[in-house]
Design a protein around this motif. Structure first.
Motif, short mmCIF file in Angstrom:
data_model
loop_
_atom_site.label_atom_id
_atom_site.label_comp_id
_atom_site.label_asym_id
_atom_site.label_seq_id
_atom_site.Cartn_x
_atom_site.Cartn_y
_atom_site.Cartn_z
N GLN A 1 27.81 3.35 22.86
CA GLN A 1 28.24 3.63 23.76
C GLN A 1 27.73 2.68 24.48
OE1 GLN A 1 31.56 4.62 23.60
NE2 GLN A 1 31.01 6.03 22.13
N TYR A 2 26.62 1.84 24.20
CA TYR A 2 25.75 0.84 25.20
C TYR A 2 27.01 -0.64 25.21
CZ TYR A 2 22.89 -2.31 26.90
OH TYR A 2 22.13 -3.47 27.10
N ARG B 1 19.35 0.54 23.50
CA ARG B 1 20.49 0.55 23.68
C ARG B 1 21.26 1.22 24.98
NH1 ARG B 1 23.12 -1.16 18.13
NH2 ARG B 1 22.06 -3.78 17.87
N PRO B 2 20.80 1.39 26.78
CA PRO B 2 21.26 2.70 27.08
C PRO B 2 22.56 3.18 27.30
CG PRO B 2 20.08 0.79 28.26
CD PRO B 2 20.24 0.37 26.65
N GLY C 1 25.99 10.18 34.68
CA GLY C 1 25.90 9.75 36.03
C GLY C 1 24.24 9.33 35.11
N ARG C 2 24.23 9.43 34.06
CA ARG C 2 22.50 9.67 33.42
C ARG C 2 23.38 8.19 31.91
NH1 ARG C 2 20.59 15.13 30.87
NH2 ARG C 2 22.49 15.54 30.69
N THR C 3 21.81 7.75 31.43
CA THR C 3 22.26 7.20 30.27
C THR C 3 20.72 7.62 29.45
OG1 THR C 3 20.38 5.61 30.71
CG2 THR C 3 22.62 5.34 31.28
N ALA C 4 21.40 6.97 28.18
CA ALA C 4 20.07 7.74 27.38
C ALA C 4 19.99 6.69 25.45
CB ALA C 4 20.51 8.89 26.40
N LEU D 1 10.78 1.69 31.18
CA LEU D 1 11.61 2.06 31.52
C LEU D 1 12.64 1.25 32.64
CD1 LEU D 1 8.36 4.16 32.71
CD2 LEU D 1 10.63 5.44 32.71
N ASP D 2 12.34 0.47 32.06
CA ASP D 2 13.08 -0.73 33.39
C ASP D 2 15.40 -0.78 33.34
OD1 ASP D 2 14.18 -2.94 35.21
OD2 ASP D 2 13.17 -4.54 33.73
N CYS D 3 15.43 -1.04 32.02
CA CYS D 3 16.96 -1.10 32.08
C CYS D 3 17.79 0.08 31.72
CB CYS D 3 17.12 -2.43 30.99
SG CYS D 3 16.20 -4.42 31.02
#
Length: 249
Positions: free
Chosen positions: A110-111, A136-137, A143-146, A171-173
């Motif tokens: 779903q990125y 590809r977060p 509210g979270r990405t993975a 840890l950035d994007c």
């Protein structure tokens, strides 16, 4: 005592088309300060201007601060980024609850950056950067990405563990995409990070991101890097600044 080394940002490590990736640049400045700062502190790096590429920049480090500067910096002062040591408690709320690798891979599908990306050449998450981390977060809907990450061997230091600079970059994007960068294009303005442990190259990792707050043009996010056993490797908090991507093209 202040030490000096020269940093030159190669195009591989870009964020927008003509400037360095924020997490990568912050990683250089923050890692240099972390090596000499007092225990119980973490580096907080503020990016003053878009980091210029392919020019020599001076990385100046003292016991409680660091800065990246150069004559060709867009800033009148010449300063590109500066870091100070802050209390480690700053990151007390930076740990984002994890998901397993399977759920992270599902989120990757779903990125949104695969369809529309404000900076497609980004070293960390740009689909057009073949030499990048290619994270590809994707959104989890809460509210979270993975996303998953298998650090390549060229990211390792001499000890075989991933260089801390690239942990800052990773840890950035994932934090940024918790904002939805498609609808609210933003660049990194400030980042604090703590490296608890470094994974070996090839380790199956999961990177999580989460939005914390929004105030006008600024958005605060957090991110966490986990190893294959679900152990926290590194944590970060960010401040993002809403921008017009056309100004960076």
């Amino acid at each position: 005592m202040t030490t000096r080394e020269v940093l030159r940002i190669a195009p591989r490590f870009r964020g927008p088309a003509h400037s360095g990736n924020g997490g990568y640049v912050a990683g250089h400045v923050g890692t240099a300060l972390a090596a000499v700062a007092d225990d119980g502190t973490v580096p907080r790096v503020r990016l003053m201007v878009p980091p210029p590429m392919e020019v020599d920049l001076d990385l100046l480090v003292s016991s409680d601060s660091a800065q990246l500067a150069g004559a060709e910096s867009p800033a009148a002062s010449g300063v590109v980024a500066k870091a100070i040591a802050v209390a480690a408690a700053t990151l007390d709320h930076a740990t984002v609850d994890p998901v397993g690798p399977d759920e992270a891979r599902t989120a990757e599908a779903q990125y949104k950056g695969l369809v529309k990306h404000p900076f497609p050449g980004c070293f960390v998450c740009g689909p057009a950067n073949a030499e990048g981390l290619r994270l590809r977060p994707g959104p989890l809907g809460d509210g979270r990405t993975a996303c998953t990450w298998h650090p390549s061997t060229d990211l390792a230091a001499e000890d075989g563990l991933v260089d801390p600079v690239f942990l800052w970059a990773a840890l950035d994007c994932p934090g940024g995409w918790a904002i939805d960068l498609e609808g609210r294009p933003s660049v990194l303005g400030q980042m604090s990070a703590c490296i608890d442990a470094r994974p070996p190259a090839g380790e199956a990792c999961v990177v999580m991101g989460r939005i914390l707050s929004e105030d006008g043009r600024k958005t605060r996010t957090a991110s966490t890097l986990y190893d294959s056993d679900g152990r926290v490797l590194a944590r970060a908090q960010h401040t993002w600044i809403l921008v017009d991507p056309a100004l960076f093209s």
